[in-house]
Design an enzyme around this catalytic site. Structure first.
Site, short mmCIF file in Angstrom:
data_model
loop_
_atom_site.label_atom_id
_atom_site.label_comp_id
_atom_site.label_asym_id
_atom_site.label_seq_id
_atom_site.Cartn_x
_atom_site.Cartn_y
_atom_site.Cartn_z
N ARG A 132 0.84 -1.20 0.00
CA ARG A 132 0.00 0.00 0.00
C ARG A 132 0.88 1.25 0.00
O ARG A 132 1.58 1.51 0.98
CB ARG A 132 -0.90 0.02 1.24
CG ARG A 132 -1.83 -1.18 1.38
CD ARG A 132 -3.13 -1.00 0.61
NE ARG A 132 -3.84 -2.28 0.46
CZ ARG A 132 -4.76 -2.74 1.31
NH1 ARG A 132 -5.10 -2.05 2.36
NH2 ARG A 132 -5.34 -3.92 1.08
N SER B 143 -11.68 -6.91 6.35
CA SER B 143 -12.73 -6.30 5.56
C SER B 143 -13.17 -7.37 4.57
O SER B 143 -12.33 -8.07 3.99
CB SER B 143 -12.13 -5.09 4.83
OG SER B 143 -13.16 -4.32 4.31
N ARG C 102 -0.63 2.02 13.17
CA ARG C 102 -1.29 0.81 12.67
C ARG C 102 -1.26 0.67 11.16
O ARG C 102 -2.01 -0.11 10.59
CB ARG C 102 -2.72 0.71 13.21
CG ARG C 102 -3.65 1.84 12.79
CD ARG C 102 -5.04 1.51 13.28
NE ARG C 102 -6.06 2.18 12.49
CZ ARG C 102 -7.35 1.88 12.52
NH1 ARG C 102 -7.78 0.92 13.29
NH2 ARG C 102 -8.21 2.54 11.78
N HIS C 103 -0.38 1.41 10.49
CA HIS C 103 -0.23 1.27 9.04
C HIS C 103 1.19 0.86 8.67
O HIS C 103 2.16 1.35 9.25
CB HIS C 103 -0.55 2.60 8.34
CG HIS C 103 -2.01 2.89 8.27
ND1 HIS C 103 -2.66 3.62 9.23
CD2 HIS C 103 -2.95 2.53 7.34
CE1 HIS C 103 -3.96 3.71 8.90
NE2 HIS C 103 -4.15 3.05 7.77
N GLU D 63 -10.01 -2.56 13.37
CA GLU D 63 -10.34 -3.41 12.23
C GLU D 63 -9.22 -4.40 11.93
O GLU D 63 -8.06 -4.04 11.86
CB GLU D 63 -10.57 -2.52 11.00
CG GLU D 63 -11.05 -3.27 9.79
CD GLU D 63 -10.51 -2.66 8.50
OE1 GLU D 63 -10.52 -1.44 8.35
OE2 GLU D 63 -10.05 -3.46 7.65
N GLU E 225 0.47 4.14 0.70
CA GLU E 225 -0.26 5.16 1.44
C GLU E 225 0.72 5.91 2.34
O GLU E 225 1.46 5.28 3.10
CB GLU E 225 -1.26 4.43 2.35
CG GLU E 225 -2.67 4.92 2.26
CD GLU E 225 -3.56 4.07 3.14
OE1 GLU E 225 -4.18 4.63 4.04
OE2 GLU E 225 -3.60 2.82 2.95
N ARG F 33 -1.92 -7.09 12.24
CA ARG F 33 -2.94 -6.52 13.15
C ARG F 33 -3.51 -7.57 14.08
O ARG F 33 -3.76 -7.29 15.26
CB ARG F 33 -4.06 -5.87 12.35
CG ARG F 33 -3.63 -4.57 11.72
CD ARG F 33 -4.84 -3.80 11.22
NE ARG F 33 -4.42 -2.54 10.63
CZ ARG F 33 -5.26 -1.62 10.16
NH1 ARG F 33 -6.56 -1.84 10.20
NH2 ARG F 33 -4.80 -0.51 9.65
#
Lengths: 548, 548
Positions: free
Chosen positions: A314, A470, A322-323, A467, A316, A522
C-alpha cells in the site's frame, strides 16, 4: 645518483629532520620496552599455560567450516529438557547474557538458549584452572558458546534465570562466535516495553521505569538483528507463525486450497491510487494492493474455496501506529450457496479457532508479552456467539454514547475504538463483526444489500476496537459489475485494460461468492495488545523506513 | 416560421425524401408483421405455460443477493459422496459440461462438480413438461446450475462421465449463473496436453491427436479463468497447494518458525543485477530477489530455524520453459552444530517426505496429470538413501559420457539434464544432490570448502535432471564476509549501504548456519513431468506477460 630523501630536502638534516630523529629514538626505546614487557608477559603466560590444566578445555573454536575445525560429533541438548538432564554431563550451544568474575577462582555466566536462561558456574579446582575462570568471566555479552558441563540441582532458586532449580557446573567452554564490544544496544533494554505508541524521538529521551534510558522504536528497528534477540520479540514472531499455522489448519480442514496470486500486475487495480509502480522491462507494472481480483477469478475458475498468505503493498503515506506499506494478508474467498452469512459464519469460526488455539499452543508466549505490556486478557463471549452488529445499530450505539454521525458515515478510528469499548461492555467480547456497511464507502465490486440499496452485503471484523478484516459478498454477474464500475465515484471504464480480464472472468457462469482479507500483523498486535504494528513485522516498512 | 426539415431542404419533397418515405412504410409493415408474430408466439407460450406442469421447476434463478432471490435453505450435497446418496432426492450446485436434446421428450446433461462429472437425464412425464426438457437441453455450456434430482444406479457404465455407476434423474433445474455464448475457448481443449514446451505460435496451428485444432499456451493463458477450469489444471494447483502444506508440516515438526521478510528493499542486494526497481514515494526501492539475507539475519537474531513461503522476483530477460519473473520461493535457513551436511540431510528428508505424501494424499491428482502427459512415475532410490554426488564426481560422470567440460565449469541446462539421466541409470533415482560446488560460481556469502579452497560447502538439488534448490553453508563471520565481498568478481564494498545492515548482522555472535531455497513451481513441474513452468503458475509472469 642519490635519491632525494622522503622529506624532499636533499641539503642535509634540517630542524624537522632532527626532531624526527629524536622522535624515532624515543619510539625505538618505547618499542624495546614494550617488547621486553611482551616477552615477560609471554613467558609468564607460557609458564601459566604450562601450568594450565584446562588448556584444552576453553578458548575460541576455529570457525565451523574452516579447515582447522574438527567436529566433535557430540550430541547437543536442549535446555527445555533440563529436568531429564539432571546430574548428567551435557553439551549445548547457547549465548552469553551476562558473564562476571566473582573472584580469581569463581566466575558466573547467565546463558540463554531460546526462551530459557540458566546460571553456569566456572569454579577453579584441581581440574579447572584459574586461567579458564578468568577467560570465562570475561567473555563478551551475546557471544555464542559451546558449553560442556554437569547439570546440578540448585540449593535455592536462581532469581536471574528462567531455569531456577538447576545450574550448570562448567567443565569445558568454547567461544564459537565472539560478539564485538560494545553492542550498539543492550538486549535487556529491548525487553522493556515501549512507551505509548513508540513513534517520535522524544521516546528516546524519556526515562524508563527503572531509571534506565529507554531505547526508542527507531533505535531498535535500526539495530533489528539485535533487537529481535529479545525474548519478547521471539514470542511475538512465534505467535505470528502460529497464526499462519492455525489459519491454514482450520481452512484446509474446510477444503480450502492454498493459492499464490501475482504481486506484479500489468494495470493498477481498484482505481489506481496508493499503488507502487515498478519498472517492468520496458513498461510500467504495479504491486498488488490485495489478491482480491485474482482470488475472485479463481472462484470463477471453479476453485470453490481458496486461501492465500502473502505480502500486500500500500503506497499510502500514513505514518500511524497501525499502518505499514508492506504487510501480510491472510486472504480467503469462497463460493456460498444462498447467503453471504455462510461466509461470515466461517470467518467467525476461523477466528474463534485461532483464539482458542493460541491460548492453548502459544499460552507461554502470549503471557510473556502481555505481562510486559500490562495488557488484559482477550475477552470472548461466554455464549461462544460472536456479536454481529448491523452497521446502523453500531451508529445508534455511538450516538447514544454522545458521538455525532450520520447513518451512512464511515467511522473514524477513534469512533471505531469507542464502539469497541461499547461492544465490550454490552456483549463482553473483544471480537465482533459489523455487518451491512453503507454501499458508498465500500469497493465497487461489493454486492448491494437486497434490503436497502444504500447498504451492502459487506462486513468488517474488529479486535479490541480495531479493524482486522474487511470482507463482503462480491458481484458475480458481469453485467452488474460493469454497471457498478461505470457508476463508481469517480466513474470508471469497465472496458479499459485495467478491468477487462477481471470483468470477463464473470461472463461464463461464476457462482455467488464472498470472502475477506485479514491483516496478519494486526491480528498479532491486537491479540497481544501492543501499541505499534511495527513490533509485529520483522523488518517493518513505512513511508520513512525501508531499511534494514 | 416553419422549421427546416432534417434533410436540410425546405423546398418540398426531394427524390431522397420520397425514397425515405417508401423505406419507412416498408419498415412499418415489417414491424407490424413482427408484432403479429411475437403476439402469436406469446399466445402460444402462454398456452404452453398454462399447460407447463413444470413451470416452477426450471428457469433462471434471480441473482443470489438480489432482492428477488429467496433462499431455499435446502442442504446441498457433494457428488464425491454419490455412493451414500443412492436412491435419494438430492440438491446440488454444478456446471454444465455438455447439454443436448435427444428428442422432444428427453434431454441429457453432463454435469461437473470439482473433479467429478455425472450424467443427468431430463425425461418428459406427467410431472415433467416438454418445455422443461427443451430448456434443459439448450442450457449453454459452463453455466452454473442448481439441480434437484434422484440418484439412480445405471444399467451400464456411463462412458462420458467420471461417475459411471450412477446418474441423476432431474426433477428441478435452475440456472444460477448463465454462461455467455460462444466461449472464447473450449474447456475440453484445455484438457489435452500441450505439444512440446508450448512456447511459440506454431503450436496454435498444429493439429492435435484427434484432429482438433490445438489451443496453444498463449490462448490458454489469455483466457486463464476458463483455462483453469480444466480438470488437469485443478489437479496441478491442488498438488501445488499440497506441496506448501507438506513443506510446512514437515518443517513445523522440526521446530521451524514461519517468517515473512520484506519484499520491498532499500538497496539492490547481491550485486544489483536482475532486480526490479520500484518508485517508493520519493526514492527508489527494489523487489527482493530472494529472502536470503533476511533469513540469515534472523538466524543471527537467534531464531534457530526459519522457513518462508513467498514471492521471489527476478528481472531476468529469460524466455524459456523454466523461468518466470515472479515465482514462489520455499525457503529455509537453520543453525547447524558442526557440519553443513546436517542441513543437507534435513533437506533430503523434507523432499522424501513430500514425495511420499504426494503419492498418498494427492495420488489421484498426480495420476490424472501424468497420464494426460504420458509421464513416467517419479523414481526414488529403493535404499531410501538420496544420491549425494560431489560436483567433481558429476563432472567425471559427464566426461565419461562424452561431455567436454573443466573441473570448475558450471553445468549448462543440457548437461544438467544429461547428468540427470546418468544418475537415474546408476542410482535409480529421479531425485539427487550435487554437493561441493566450485566457489567461483556461487554467491559471495557461500562458505569455502575446508578441503579445497576452490570448492565450497554448497549444494543443488535436482528432480528429473533439473535444478529445484540451491543451498549452502553461509559465512557467519563478519570479517570473513567482508573479505568475501571485497574479493568478489567484480569487487564490491562491504561498507556500502547495500551491505552494511547485512554484514553488521554477523558482528555479534552469529552461529554457523545453512539453508536453501526451492522453486515451488519447479517442484510441481518436475514432479508431474510437465513441459512448461507457466502451467504451474496460476497467472504466470514472464518478460512478455504481465496480464491477466
Amino acid at each position: 645518483m642519490t635519491e632525494p630523501s622522503a622529506s624532499g630536502d636533499p641539503q642535509g638534516p634540517s630542524k624537522n629532520a632532527l626532531k624526527k630523529a629524536a622522535k624515532e629514538k624515543e619510539k625505538a626505546e618505547k618499542k624495546a620496552a614494550a617488547k621486553a614487557r611482551e616477552l615477560a608477559e609471554r613467558q609468564k603466560k607460557e609458564a601459566d599455560d604450562a601450568n594450565d590444566v584446562s588448556a584444552d578445555c576453553y578458548g575460541e573454536l576455529p570457525m565451523v567450516g574452516s579447515p582447522e575445525f574438527k567436529p566433535s560429533n557430540l550430541p547437543r541438548v536442549n535446555l527445555a529438557d533440563i529436568v531429564e538432564l539432571a546430574d548428567k554431563e551435557i553439551v549445548f550451544r547457547c549465548w552469553v547474557e551476562n558473564a562476571r568474575v566473582q573472584s580469581a577462582k569463581l566466575a558466573f555466566l547467565n546463558l540463554r538458549q531460546g526462551l530459557n536462561t540458566i546460571q553456569a558456574v566456572v569454579a577453579a579446582s584441581e581440574k579447572l584452572s584459574k586461567q579458564m575462570v578468568k577467560f570465562a568471566g570475561n567473555i563478551s555479552t551475546e557471544s555464542t558458546l559451546v558449553v560442556h558441563g554437569l547439570v546440578k540441582k540448585t540449593q535455592e532458586a536462581v532469581k536471574s534465570a528462567t531455569i531456577k532449580d538447576y545450574e550448570i557446573h562448567i567443565t569445558k567452554l568454547f567461544i564459537e562466535a565472539k560478539a564485538e564490544v560494545p553492542l550498539p544496544m543492550q538486549i535487556e533494554d529491548a525487553e522493556r516495553p515501549l512507551p505509548s505508541e513508540g513513534l517520535g524521538n522524544e521516546d528516546e529521551k524519556a526515562a524508563g521505569d527503572e531509571g534506565r534510558p529507554l531505547v526508542g522504536l527507531n533505535t531498535r528497528l535500526n539495530n533489528r538483528t539485535l533487537d529481535l534477540r529479545a525474548k519478547i520479540n521471539h514470542c511475538i514472531f512465534v505467535i505470528k507463525s502460529g497464526v499462519c499455522e492455525l489459519f491454514q489448519e482450520f481452512l484446509r480442514g474446510k477444503g480450502f486450497v492454498m493459492i499464490q496470486t501475482p504481486k506484479l500486475q500489468g494495470a493498477a487495480s481498484e482505481g489506481g491510487s496508493n499503488v507502487f509502480e515498478v519498472k517492468y522491462f520496458d513498461r510500467p507494472a504495479f504491486l498488488a494492493q490485495s489478491p482480491q481480483w485474482y482470488k475472485q477469478m479463481l472462484v470463477a475458475s471453479r476453485f470453490p474455496r481458496v486461501m492465500e498468505i502473502g505480502p500486500v503493498f500500500r503506497a499510502e503515506n500514513s505514518n500511524t501506529a497501525r499502518h505499514l506499506t508492506e504487510f501480510t494478508g491472510l486472504d480467503l474467498e469462497m463460493e456460498f450457496q444462498e447467503n453471504y452469512h455462510e461466509v461470515m459464519g466461517l470467518l467467525e469460526d476461523l477466528m474463534l479457532f485461532i483464539f482458542k488455539e493460541l491460548n492453548v499452543r502459544y499460552k507461554k508466549e502470549t503471557e510473556l508479552v502481555r505481562s510486559a505490556y500490562h495488557v488484559e486478557d482477550f475477552k470472548l463471549p461466554e455464549s461462544g456467539k460472536v456479536p454481529r452488529i448491523p452497521f446502523v445499530e453500531g451508529i445508534k450505539m455511538l450516538r447514544e454514547a454522545g458521538e455525532e454521525l450520520g447513518d451512512y458515515d464511515d467511522l473514524t478510528t477513534p469512533q471505531e475504538k469507542h464502539l469497541g469499548r461499547l461492544v465490550l461492555e454490552k456483549y463482553g467480547s473483544d471480537f465482533y463483526v459489523l455487518d451491512q456497511f453503507p454501499l458508498a464507502i465500500r469497493p465497487f465490486y461489493t454486492m448491494p444489500s437486497p434490503a436497502n440499496p444504500l447498504l451492502s452485503n459487506s462486513y468488517d471484523m474488529f479486535m479490541r476496537g480495531q479493524e482486522i478484516l474487511s470482507g463482503a459478498q462480491r458481484i458475480h454477474d458481469a453485467e452488474l459489475l460493469r454497471k457498478a464500475i461505470r457508476n463508481y465515484d469517480p466513474p470508471l471504464d469497465p472496458d479499459s485494460p485495467a478491468f477487462k480480464d477481471y470483468v470477463d472472468g464473470f461472463r461464463f457462469g461464476c457462482p455467488p461468492h464472498g470472502g475477506g482479507g485479514f491483516g496478519l500483523e494486526r491480528i498479532v498486535q491486537f491479540w497481544l495488545g501492543l501499541p505499534n504494528i511495527r513490533m509485529c513485522s520483522l523488518f517493518p516498512r513505512d513511508p520513512q523506513r525501508i531499511m534494514p
